[in-house]
Write an enzyme that holds these catalytic residues in place. Sequence first.
Site, PDB file in Angstrom:
ATOM      1  N   TRP A 181      38.573  83.319  16.780  1.00 57.11           N
ATOM      2  CA  TRP A 181      39.897  82.668  16.301  1.00 57.11           C
ATOM      3  C   TRP A 181      40.420  83.454  15.319  1.00 57.11           C
ATOM      4  O   TRP A 181      39.790  83.736  14.272  1.00 57.11           O
ATOM      5  CB  TRP A 181      39.726  81.052  16.011  1.00 57.11           C
ATOM      6  N   GLU A 222      39.804  81.090  21.084  1.00 57.80           N
ATOM      7  CA  GLU A 222      40.512  79.709  20.764  1.00 57.80           C
ATOM      8  C   GLU A 222      41.713  80.022  20.472  1.00 57.80           C
ATOM      9  O   GLU A 222      42.293  80.778  19.979  1.00 57.80           O
ATOM     10  CB  GLU A 222      39.543  79.378  19.579  1.00 57.80           C
ATOM     11  N   LYS A 224      45.760  78.217  19.075  1.00 60.79           N
ATOM     12  CA  LYS A 224      46.294  77.392  18.282  1.00 60.79           C
ATOM     13  C   LYS A 224      47.872  77.490  18.431  1.00 60.79           C
ATOM     14  O   LYS A 224      48.558  78.524  18.892  1.00 60.79           O
ATOM     15  CB  LYS A 224      45.868  77.817  17.013  1.00 60.79           C
ATOM     16  N   ASP A 257      40.247  73.253  20.771  1.00 65.27           N
ATOM     17  CA  ASP A 257      40.100  72.552  19.400  1.00 65.27           C
ATOM     18  C   ASP A 257      41.218  71.418  19.458  1.00 65.27           C
ATOM     19  O   ASP A 257      42.268  71.884  19.761  1.00 65.27           O
ATOM     20  CB  ASP A 257      40.224  73.425  18.334  1.00 65.27           C
ATOM     21  N   HIS A 260      44.643  71.564  17.769  1.00 66.16           N
ATOM     22  CA  HIS A 260      45.411  72.839  18.108  1.00 66.16           C
ATOM     23  C   HIS A 260      46.475  72.838  19.176  1.00 66.16           C
ATOM     24  O   HIS A 260      46.815  73.893  19.520  1.00 66.16           O
ATOM     25  CB  HIS A 260      44.377  74.146  18.313  1.00 66.16           C
ATOM     26  N   HIS A 284      35.720  72.190  20.009  1.00 64.46           N
ATOM     27  CA  HIS A 284      35.760  72.127  18.492  1.00 64.46           C
ATOM     28  C   HIS A 284      36.183  70.407  18.334  1.00 64.46           C
ATOM     29  O   HIS A 284      37.541  70.490  18.423  1.00 64.46           O
ATOM     30  CB  HIS A 284      36.582  73.061  17.649  1.00 64.46           C
ATOM     31  N   ASP A 292      47.120  70.403  12.624  1.00 61.71           N
ATOM     32  CA  ASP A 292      45.671  70.799  12.512  1.00 61.71           C
ATOM     33  C   ASP A 292      45.257  70.534  11.417  1.00 61.71           C
ATOM     34  O   ASP A 292      45.042  71.344  10.695  1.00 61.71           O
ATOM     35  CB  ASP A 292      45.593  72.087  13.086  1.00 61.71           C
ATOM     36  N   ASP A 294      42.501  68.538  10.472  1.00 63.25           N
ATOM     37  CA  ASP A 294      41.088  68.812  10.172  1.00 63.25           C
ATOM     38  C   ASP A 294      40.508  67.538   9.488  1.00 63.25           C
ATOM     39  O   ASP A 294      39.655  67.711   8.573  1.00 63.25           O
ATOM     40  CB  ASP A 294      40.551  70.178   9.762  1.00 63.25           C
ATOM     41  N   ASP A 325      34.423  70.560  14.020  1.00 63.78           N
ATOM     42  CA  ASP A 325      35.069  71.478  12.889  1.00 63.78           C
ATOM     43  C   ASP A 325      36.182  70.457  12.190  1.00 63.78           C
ATOM     44  O   ASP A 325      37.178  70.347  12.515  1.00 63.78           O
ATOM     45  CB  ASP A 325      35.971  72.530  13.719  1.00 63.78           C
TER      46      ASP A 325
END
Length: 418
Positions: A181, A222, A224, A257, A260, A284, A292, A294, A325
């Site tokens: 990524w 990955e 995004k 993810d 994303h 993830h 995003d 997290d 993640d």
Amino acid sequence: MNYQAAKERYAAIGVDAEQAIRALGEVPVALHCWQGDDVRGFDTDPTKPLTGGIQTTGSYPGRARTPEELMEDIDQVLALCPGKKKLNLHASYAIFEPGEWADRDKLEPKHFAGWVEFCKARGLGADFNPTFFSHEKCDPLTLSSPNQETRRFWIDHGKACIRVSRYLAQELGQECVMNIWTGDGFKDIPADRLGPRQRYKEAIDEILSEPYDFNQVKPCVESKVFGIGVEAFTAGSGEFSLLYAAINKDKCIPLMDNGHYHPTEVVSDKIPALLCFFPEIALHITRPIRWDSDHVVLLDDETREICREIVRCGGLSGSVKIALDYFDASVNRIAAWTVGFRNVEKALLLALLTPAEKLKAHQDGGDFTALLVEQEEQKTLPFGEIWAEYCRRQGVPEDGQWLEKVKDYEKNVLSGRK
């Protein structure tokens, strides 16, 4: 209500709680190392800001500053979380001998020998991630840069990470999922979208030309939507990454993810869609709030639905690779790690305690009334008793029993870190 009574309640709807507990204990979930030190790593100046769309917020005391401190913190989390674990590493967590240092394009397996020793002593496998951010050679692009020297540096970094992943898999006897990524993109509307993506594709092609056994090393791509400072264009978009994996599925797999994507998209729906075409996918699991961001994973609707789809689609057999993640520096980092990991375990257990075949029969038979009623009534079944029994058998604290342990560790260890 005790476990025996709860087990009988589930048996009444056709669910074997014992089987669910046994199955969950065999599911590997990768714990991400970067929650413990705010994604700083050990190969660059820790006083410099994060770059590449990465941002950690908060200044809670006790951040790990050395490999030894990070390992000590991870041990605390392992003791509080049930289930089978792997450790997910970033390349920036290389461990160097005193006076030694290697740039990211020169990393060698020996720089991760300390992590191999750590994992072997605890029976862990390891996953791996090249670190395409927070480095002076981000210009700010990496694999998509028009600068050949920049691109060569990052390609060599990716190839070095293939070699490290191969080493981790061989030493630990478990497959290593290696995720590619980057935060490559532009803040404002670009004049050329094709050129960066062509360079990105060619760079990944070259990284994956490094020899590896696809049964041992599982490279991922990955995607995004955007990141901080790259709001207008991302080279590794959803379409790009998914198509790249589809065309090259003999040597890489797609990684999703759930932070994303656009806010109205859900990864839970994408899991069965991808499994129609890919024998393996990777996840993830995080928690986005509007973007995003997290946040620590909660036992929320999407986490539950992601885990339902993993179970429904047979993903526990190994076709779905599960990792966490997120990075929150506004709360105790060990508590953040523990909450997120335990919530994914809870969501998987909830999915295993669902009579999936019975509900599927209602759907296929067109009995949507029964489907609706039974799905809703299952929400009040005594899941907590099954979860408590799972924790007891795994030798970890039940809910309500572990926070004081974290507070003691904060008082005795974390508070001494300045």
